[in-house]
Structure formats: C-alpha cells, structure tokens
Design a protein around this motif. Structure first.
Motif, PDB file in Angstrom:
ATOM      1  N   UNK A  54     -10.134  73.368 -12.088  1.00  0.00           N
ATOM      2  CA  UNK A  54     -10.352  74.368 -11.215  1.00  0.00           C
ATOM      3  C   UNK A  54     -11.931  74.753 -10.987  1.00  0.00           C
ATOM      4  N   UNK A  55     -12.885  73.927 -11.574  1.00  0.00           N
ATOM      5  CA  UNK A  55     -14.282  74.268 -11.658  1.00  0.00           C
ATOM      6  C   UNK A  55     -14.764  74.813 -10.313  1.00  0.00           C
ATOM      7  N   UNK A  56     -14.413  74.203  -9.014  1.00  0.00           N
ATOM      8  CA  UNK A  56     -14.943  74.890  -7.795  1.00  0.00           C
ATOM      9  C   UNK A  56     -13.933  75.435  -6.864  1.00  0.00           C
ATOM     10  N   UNK A  79     -27.673  76.210  -2.226  1.00  0.00           N
ATOM     11  CA  UNK A  79     -27.399  74.960  -3.025  1.00  0.00           C
ATOM     12  C   UNK A  79     -27.833  75.253  -4.417  1.00  0.00           C
ATOM     13  N   UNK A  80     -26.977  74.454  -5.391  1.00  0.00           N
ATOM     14  CA  UNK A  80     -27.127  74.938  -6.897  1.00  0.00           C
ATOM     15  C   UNK A  80     -27.529  73.630  -7.389  1.00  0.00           C
ATOM     16  N   UNK A  81     -28.788  73.713  -8.289  1.00  0.00           N
ATOM     17  CA  UNK A  81     -28.974  72.436  -9.030  1.00  0.00           C
ATOM     18  C   UNK A  81     -28.639  72.667 -10.585  1.00  0.00           C
ATOM     19  N   UNK A  82     -27.665  71.958 -10.985  1.00  0.00           N
ATOM     20  CA  UNK A  82     -27.502  72.175 -12.622  1.00  0.00           C
ATOM     21  C   UNK A  82     -28.648  71.363 -13.364  1.00  0.00           C
ATOM     22  N   UNK A  83     -29.415  72.138 -14.091  1.00  0.00           N
ATOM     23  CA  UNK A  83     -30.462  71.471 -14.776  1.00  0.00           C
ATOM     24  C   UNK A  83     -30.009  71.285 -16.519  1.00  0.00           C
ATOM     25  N   UNK A  84     -29.167  72.003 -16.982  1.00  0.00           N
ATOM     26  CA  UNK A  84     -28.578  72.157 -18.190  1.00  0.00           C
ATOM     27  C   UNK A  84     -27.878  70.633 -18.470  1.00  0.00           C
ATOM     28  N   UNK A  85     -28.115  70.137 -19.447  1.00  0.00           N
ATOM     29  CA  UNK A  85     -27.235  69.003 -19.504  1.00  0.00           C
ATOM     30  C   UNK A  85     -25.889  69.369 -20.123  1.00  0.00           C
ATOM     31  N   UNK A  86     -25.109  69.258 -19.300  1.00  0.00           N
ATOM     32  CA  UNK A  86     -23.762  69.665 -19.344  1.00  0.00           C
ATOM     33  C   UNK A  86     -22.844  68.512 -19.521  1.00  0.00           C
ATOM     34  N   UNK A  87     -21.639  68.328 -20.108  1.00  0.00           N
ATOM     35  CA  UNK A  87     -20.780  67.148 -20.068  1.00  0.00           C
ATOM     36  C   UNK A  87     -19.613  67.580 -18.894  1.00  0.00           C
ATOM     37  N   UNK A  88     -18.981  68.505 -19.297  1.00  0.00           N
ATOM     38  CA  UNK A  88     -17.825  69.108 -18.266  1.00  0.00           C
ATOM     39  C   UNK A  88     -18.446  70.223 -17.468  1.00  0.00           C
ATOM     40  N   UNK A  89     -18.338  69.919 -16.226  1.00  0.00           N
ATOM     41  CA  UNK A  89     -18.846  71.091 -15.208  1.00  0.00           C
ATOM     42  C   UNK A  89     -17.781  71.858 -15.152  1.00  0.00           C
ATOM     43  N   UNK A  90     -17.985  73.312 -15.118  1.00  0.00           N
ATOM     44  CA  UNK A  90     -16.680  74.143 -15.025  1.00  0.00           C
ATOM     45  C   UNK A  90     -17.509  75.804 -14.718  1.00  0.00           C
ATOM     46  N   UNK A  91     -16.689  76.739 -14.024  1.00  0.00           N
ATOM     47  CA  UNK A  91     -17.313  77.877 -14.157  1.00  0.00           C
ATOM     48  C   UNK A  91     -17.718  78.448 -12.739  1.00  0.00           C
ATOM     49  N   UNK A  92     -17.442  77.888 -11.798  1.00  0.00           N
ATOM     50  CA  UNK A  92     -17.960  78.075 -10.448  1.00  0.00           C
ATOM     51  C   UNK A  92     -16.880  78.492  -9.353  1.00  0.00           C
ATOM     52  N   UNK A  93     -15.588  78.666  -9.967  1.00  0.00           N
ATOM     53  CA  UNK A  93     -14.565  79.143  -9.039  1.00  0.00           C
ATOM     54  C   UNK A  93     -14.896  80.553  -8.477  1.00  0.00           C
TER      55      UNK A  93
END
Length: 168
Positions: free
Chosen positions: A43-45, A9-23
């Motif tokens: 293609x984020x995931x 499980x990943x929790x994104x704590x950084x305040x991001x607008x567009x989630x990407x980069x997990x492909x």
C-alpha cells in the motif's frame, strides 16, 4: 532526504530499500525512486489520487500488495528490468490505464491485479503468467508466447472481456 519540486514530483534521495509511507498523498503527481530501492511496499502509494506517472528503477524486484491501489489517475508506469513479482491487487482501482503490459521478466503476479479498473483497458500478458493467476476487469487481452495450458478460472470475473488476441 526527500525533495519536492512544488509541482507534485517527489525525488527520494535517501538510500531506501523498501519504498513505503506515501499512502493518501493526493498532492503527489509523479515520483522518482532511488536506485537503491528493491521493493515497493504494501500500500505504499495507495489512494494517491493525483499520481499519474512513476518510473520504477532496475533494482526494484517486487511491487507488493495494494501498492498503487486507488491511484485512479495513474496512466504511465515504466518498469525496470529487475522486476519479477507484482502482488495481489497492486493496481486495484487504477481506472486511468487504457493499456498495460506486464513485462516478460515478471514471473509472479498476485490475484485481482486489476480489480475495479477500466472495462476498456487493453492488457498484454504472457501465457505463463495467465496460467498462474486469474485476471479480471479488462476489455481486451493480448497473450504472448506459446500456450501449453491455461489455468482454471484464468478469465474469472472478466465480465467486460470483449476481445482476446494471441501472439506467438
């Protein structure tokens, strides 16, 4: 900052607008997106073959093209109330779904949303969305709302369609 609990499980704590980069993250099983997110990027995931669950917060307005394509174990997705757009092929190859409901607040969907998904998937969708984009690869379709017309090619490539129910 990103927190991984060791169990996928990943929790994104950084305040991001567009989630990407997990492909391609095959170790990813579930993810908690930050409340600041407004979009799930192209293609984020994609090809996160271990991903089985995702909760999309209310602030996310758009799921871009191929966002979850190839996530063949994805069985649970909960949409927040802000989602209005789902891009083309967003769930292509997501063979884990047995049922899928496109929320009423979604006003735009891209083509081939469920390309190469399970032939037995049950899809619930509004007439308004069905008029805008062809669907494919569903075994049963439940249509909500009152139809004024159904788009040309609305059932193009629905070679596995076994049943359709209309709810008004």
């Amino acid at each position: 900052n990103t927190y991984t609990d060791g169990a996928g499980e990943i929790v994104l704590g950084t305040p991001v607008k567009t989630v990407t980069g997990f492909a391609g993250r095959i170790d990813l099983k579930s993810i908690i997106l930050p409340a600041t997110a407004t979009a799930i990027g192209n293609a984020a995931f994609k090809d996160c073959t271990g991903l089985y669950r995702i909760y999309i917060p209310d602030g996310v307005k758009s799921i871009d093209e191929y966002a979850f394509a190839g996530c063949d174990r994805l069985v649970e997705i909960r949409f927040g109330s802000g989602l209005t757009r789902i891009g083309s092929n967003a769930f292509e190859g997501c063979t884990g779904f047995t049922s899928f409901e496109i929320p009423d607040h979604v006003t735009s969907i891209g083509g081939y949303l469920f390309k190469d998904c399970s032939d037995n998937m049950e899809l619930t969708v509004s007439y308004d969305l069905l008029m805008k984009s062809p669907l494919n690869k569903t075994g049963k379709i439940i249509l909500k709302g009152t139809p004024s017309e159904i788009a040309a090619n609305a059932f193009q490539n629905c070679t596995s369609l076994k049943e359709m129910n209309m709810i008004t």
